[in-house]
Every structure is written in structure tokens, then in C-alpha cells.
Design a protein around this motif. Sequence first.
Motif, PDB file in Angstrom:
ATOM      1  N   TRP A 249      39.865  19.062  15.852  1.00  0.00           N
ATOM      2  CA  TRP A 249      39.927  17.841  16.649  1.00  0.00           C
ATOM      3  C   TRP A 249      40.499  18.261  17.999  1.00  0.00           C
ATOM      4  O   TRP A 249      41.677  18.612  18.112  1.00  0.00           O
ATOM      5  CB  TRP A 249      40.792  16.778  16.003  1.00  0.00           C
ATOM      6  CG  TRP A 249      40.595  15.409  16.634  1.00  0.00           C
ATOM      7  CD1 TRP A 249      40.040  15.128  17.852  1.00  0.00           C
ATOM      8  CD2 TRP A 249      40.950  14.145  16.057  1.00  0.00           C
ATOM      9  NE1 TRP A 249      40.025  13.786  18.083  1.00  0.00           N
ATOM     10  CE2 TRP A 249      40.571  13.149  17.001  1.00  0.00           C
ATOM     11  CE3 TRP A 249      41.541  13.752  14.860  1.00  0.00           C
ATOM     12  CZ2 TRP A 249      40.773  11.788  16.764  1.00  0.00           C
ATOM     13  CZ3 TRP A 249      41.738  12.400  14.633  1.00  0.00           C
ATOM     14  CH2 TRP A 249      41.363  11.427  15.573  1.00  0.00           C
ATOM     15  N   VAL A 250      39.665  18.245  19.007  1.00  0.00           N
ATOM     16  CA  VAL A 250      40.002  18.719  20.341  1.00  0.00           C
ATOM     17  C   VAL A 250      40.380  17.530  21.222  1.00  0.00           C
ATOM     18  O   VAL A 250      39.695  16.501  21.211  1.00  0.00           O
ATOM     19  CB  VAL A 250      38.804  19.467  20.960  1.00  0.00           C
ATOM     20  CG1 VAL A 250      39.161  20.015  22.345  1.00  0.00           C
ATOM     21  CG2 VAL A 250      38.343  20.593  20.035  1.00  0.00           C
ATOM     22  N   ALA A 299      48.506   7.937  14.671  1.00  0.00           N
ATOM     23  CA  ALA A 299      48.431   7.823  13.210  1.00  0.00           C
ATOM     24  C   ALA A 299      47.098   8.340  12.688  1.00  0.00           C
ATOM     25  O   ALA A 299      47.043   8.940  11.605  1.00  0.00           O
ATOM     26  CB  ALA A 299      48.640   6.370  12.799  1.00  0.00           C
ATOM     27  N   ASP A 300      46.023   8.131  13.467  1.00  0.00           N
ATOM     28  CA  ASP A 300      44.714   8.594  12.987  1.00  0.00           C
ATOM     29  C   ASP A 300      44.626  10.109  12.959  1.00  0.00           C
ATOM     30  O   ASP A 300      43.942  10.689  12.115  1.00  0.00           O
ATOM     31  CB  ASP A 300      43.573   7.990  13.808  1.00  0.00           C
ATOM     32  CG  ASP A 300      43.671   8.313  15.303  1.00  0.00           C
ATOM     33  OD1 ASP A 300      44.746   8.769  15.764  1.00  0.00           O
ATOM     34  OD2 ASP A 300      42.672   8.081  16.020  1.00  0.00           O
ATOM     35  N   LEU A 301      45.344  10.774  13.867  1.00  0.00           N
ATOM     36  CA  LEU A 301      45.382  12.239  13.847  1.00  0.00           C
ATOM     37  C   LEU A 301      46.093  12.735  12.595  1.00  0.00           C
ATOM     38  O   LEU A 301      45.609  13.644  11.913  1.00  0.00           O
ATOM     39  CB  LEU A 301      46.076  12.777  15.096  1.00  0.00           C
ATOM     40  CG  LEU A 301      46.359  14.283  15.100  1.00  0.00           C
ATOM     41  CD1 LEU A 301      45.063  15.094  15.005  1.00  0.00           C
ATOM     42  CD2 LEU A 301      47.159  14.690  16.339  1.00  0.00           C
ATOM     43  N   HIS A 302      47.241  12.160  12.295  1.00  0.00           N
ATOM     44  CA  HIS A 302      47.997  12.564  11.102  1.00  0.00           C
ATOM     45  C   HIS A 302      47.167  12.327   9.838  1.00  0.00           C
ATOM     46  O   HIS A 302      47.126  13.172   8.939  1.00  0.00           O
ATOM     47  CB  HIS A 302      49.319  11.807  11.025  1.00  0.00           C
ATOM     48  CG  HIS A 302      50.326  12.267  12.030  1.00  0.00           C
ATOM     49  ND1 HIS A 302      51.495  12.916  11.699  1.00  0.00           N
ATOM     50  CD2 HIS A 302      50.334  12.188  13.388  1.00  0.00           C
ATOM     51  CE1 HIS A 302      52.178  13.207  12.785  1.00  0.00           C
ATOM     52  NE2 HIS A 302      51.496  12.764  13.829  1.00  0.00           N
ATOM     53  N   GLU A 303      46.522  11.175   9.775  1.00  0.00           N
ATOM     54  CA  GLU A 303      45.708  10.856   8.602  1.00  0.00           C
ATOM     55  C   GLU A 303      44.577  11.866   8.443  1.00  0.00           C
ATOM     56  O   GLU A 303      44.328  12.371   7.334  1.00  0.00           O
ATOM     57  CB  GLU A 303      45.136   9.445   8.731  1.00  0.00           C
ATOM     58  CG  GLU A 303      44.323   9.008   7.529  1.00  0.00           C
ATOM     59  CD  GLU A 303      43.802   7.585   7.652  1.00  0.00           C
ATOM     60  OE1 GLU A 303      43.134   7.119   6.709  1.00  0.00           O
ATOM     61  OE2 GLU A 303      44.059   6.947   8.693  1.00  0.00           O
ATOM     62  N   TRP A 304      43.910  12.180   9.543  1.00  0.00           N
ATOM     63  CA  TRP A 304      42.797  13.141   9.496  1.00  0.00           C
ATOM     64  C   TRP A 304      43.300  14.531   9.128  1.00  0.00           C
ATOM     65  O   TRP A 304      42.727  15.196   8.250  1.00  0.00           O
ATOM     66  CB  TRP A 304      42.093  13.175  10.853  1.00  0.00           C
ATOM     67  CG  TRP A 304      41.039  14.237  10.962  1.00  0.00           C
ATOM     68  CD1 TRP A 304      39.738  14.164  10.561  1.00  0.00           C
ATOM     69  CD2 TRP A 304      41.210  15.564  11.506  1.00  0.00           C
ATOM     70  NE1 TRP A 304      39.081  15.344  10.815  1.00  0.00           N
ATOM     71  CE2 TRP A 304      39.961  16.232  11.396  1.00  0.00           C
ATOM     72  CE3 TRP A 304      42.275  16.258  12.075  1.00  0.00           C
ATOM     73  CZ2 TRP A 304      39.760  17.537  11.835  1.00  0.00           C
ATOM     74  CZ3 TRP A 304      42.087  17.564  12.507  1.00  0.00           C
ATOM     75  CH2 TRP A 304      40.841  18.194  12.392  1.00  0.00           C
ATOM     76  N   LEU A 305      44.363  14.969   9.808  1.00  0.00           N
ATOM     77  CA  LEU A 305      44.826  16.345   9.634  1.00  0.00           C
ATOM     78  C   LEU A 305      45.211  16.641   8.196  1.00  0.00           C
ATOM     79  O   LEU A 305      44.764  17.638   7.611  1.00  0.00           O
ATOM     80  CB  LEU A 305      46.015  16.617  10.560  1.00  0.00           C
ATOM     81  CG  LEU A 305      46.539  18.056  10.552  1.00  0.00           C
ATOM     82  CD1 LEU A 305      45.499  19.008  11.132  1.00  0.00           C
ATOM     83  CD2 LEU A 305      47.846  18.163  11.336  1.00  0.00           C
TER      84      LEU A 305
END
Length: 316
Positions: A249-250, A299-305
Motif C-alpha cells: 500500500w503506497v 484505521a483502514d491501513l491497520h485493518e488491511w495491514l
Amino acid sequence: MKASLRLLAFALLLSSSQAADPARQWTSSDGKSKFMGNLIEFSDKEVKIRRTTDFNQFRLPLDKLSKEDQDYIQGLLREKRRDGGLKEGAHAAKITGQFVKGVSKQGLNYQLWGNPKLDGTKRYPLVIWLHGSGQSGSDNESQLGGAPKIWTTEDNQAKDPCFLLAPQCPSADIGWKNEVAANLLALIADLSEHLPIDETRLYLTGSSMGGFGTFSIAAKYPGVFAACVPLCGGGDVKNAEILKATPFWVFHGDKDDMVPVDRSRAIVAAVKQAGGELMKYTELEGAGHGITGLVYPRADLHEWLFQQKKPAKSAN
């Protein structure tokens, strides 16, 4: 009647033990002897095995077993060591709930964060943060710079418990490549040997020089990281074929006046041109170079990661 009951009790006890530790085939070091048995005890020097044909128990020096059997025992010893790694072992003293300084065997400065209250028998992700050029040096402090701490907040740890590694690049002239990259990989391997780290969930992220480093290290060591999050960096388009197998995710600000946004656009386009479907890209409208405070709290980054995980290796 009593004898029958005793025999039944023994059979139930035996079957219960075997269910907990299924029998496997053992082979002598010369390959001439093979038998089925349950492992009862093991150490780095010998094993205690119960033979399934007659239930006899006996001890064998580890070097009297085949290479495959020795590797099996070494694997069990490794996991046992990792189970207890939060309380004893090479890095236990650094697991305090605070960032603790360390120097790797190769001389790389770093700070490590881990929660001593974690369940050592479980395995947890490791997030690796690569700082920008301005935090390079030898003070072993500048690399924190606020950005890594978001992963260690009480709320984030309650939802997604993990370890956090913040190495310090010794010189911006070197950057996150060559021997610095090799030393970092050696450090990750050492931590994984002694702590309950989930090696299928190693996450690499960085900003600016660290964003470039995220791309270059992922290309140099393909298959190591479950996911990568480079910020305001860029990658060599010639590595597109290698990078396409890893989830990315860039992030980049479209008003970045230090690293042109085209650097991220180019590598994202190259990976997608190579058939990569795991490359996500978010361009932040109106944002400049300092975007860590905008990206890492998402929050969406944490969920994805934390959903990213390398596939299990085939038994074959």
C-alpha cells in the motif's frame, strides 16, 4: 474383572497420550533401522521415545537419528525457545512495554518495543519502521521521531498486538541498502529466533528514505515480508516483476516538494503493468512530504495491514 479394568484404563491413558503426541517414523543415522514411536521428551542432546509396537520407552542420543529426525527436534527446540522468549533468552530484557535500545551482532543500532504480557505460546506480527535521511546517525534515538509510536498505543495493541522494530541507518549516504539492508535482515532473523514473532507476518514500512528503502529491501529479499507500506518514496521500475508478488500500500502527497510524486506513480504503474494485483496506491491531495501523521493513524491501513499473511509453506 479388576485386571480387565486396569488394562482398559491403561489403554485409555495410552491412547490419550498418543493423541496428544501422534506417533511418527524414526530413522537411525545410518538409515538401517526404522520404527514408529511417540516422542516423550527431547533436548539438544537426546530424545526419549515410546515404541508403538511394544510400548517400550528408551533414550537415544540425537546424533544417532537421521538428519530429518534431528531437524524435527531442532524445530521443536526452536519453538520451545520462542515460547519462553518473553521471559528468558537473548532479547527478553528488551520486552518491557517501552522502547528499549539495542545493538545487533552486526553493529546495527535499533530500538525494540514489545509487551511482556503477551502470551508467549502465540505468535505475533513484527512491524519494521525505516526512518528518513534526517534521522540517520549513531545516537540510537532519532529514528523514533514519533511515527513508530502509533503502533504501540494501548488501543492499537489491544486490537492488533505486535512487536515494533525501529533500526537506525548509520549514514544517509548509505541509506537502506547494501550492508545496512543485510544487517537489518540478520537482526530480524535473530529476533525471530528468540521471540514469539510470527514469521508469516513481517511488515515493512518507512517514509522518505525509508520509503525508498521499503521498496529496495522488498525487492532484494523477496518472500520475506507479508506486506509493505512505503510513504513518499519510490522504487526501481526494473524490480516490478519481483515486487508484484508482495502486497503493497503506497502513499504519497501530490504536493511533495522533496520527493516528486512521480516516483511513486512510476513504480505503481510498472508493477501493475507487470500484472501485479496486490499494489494499492493512495495519493493524498494537497499533502506535502511529511505525511506520516496522516497515514499511520488510518484505521483502514491497520485493518488491511494486519490481515496480510504469507501463505503457509508446502510440506513438499
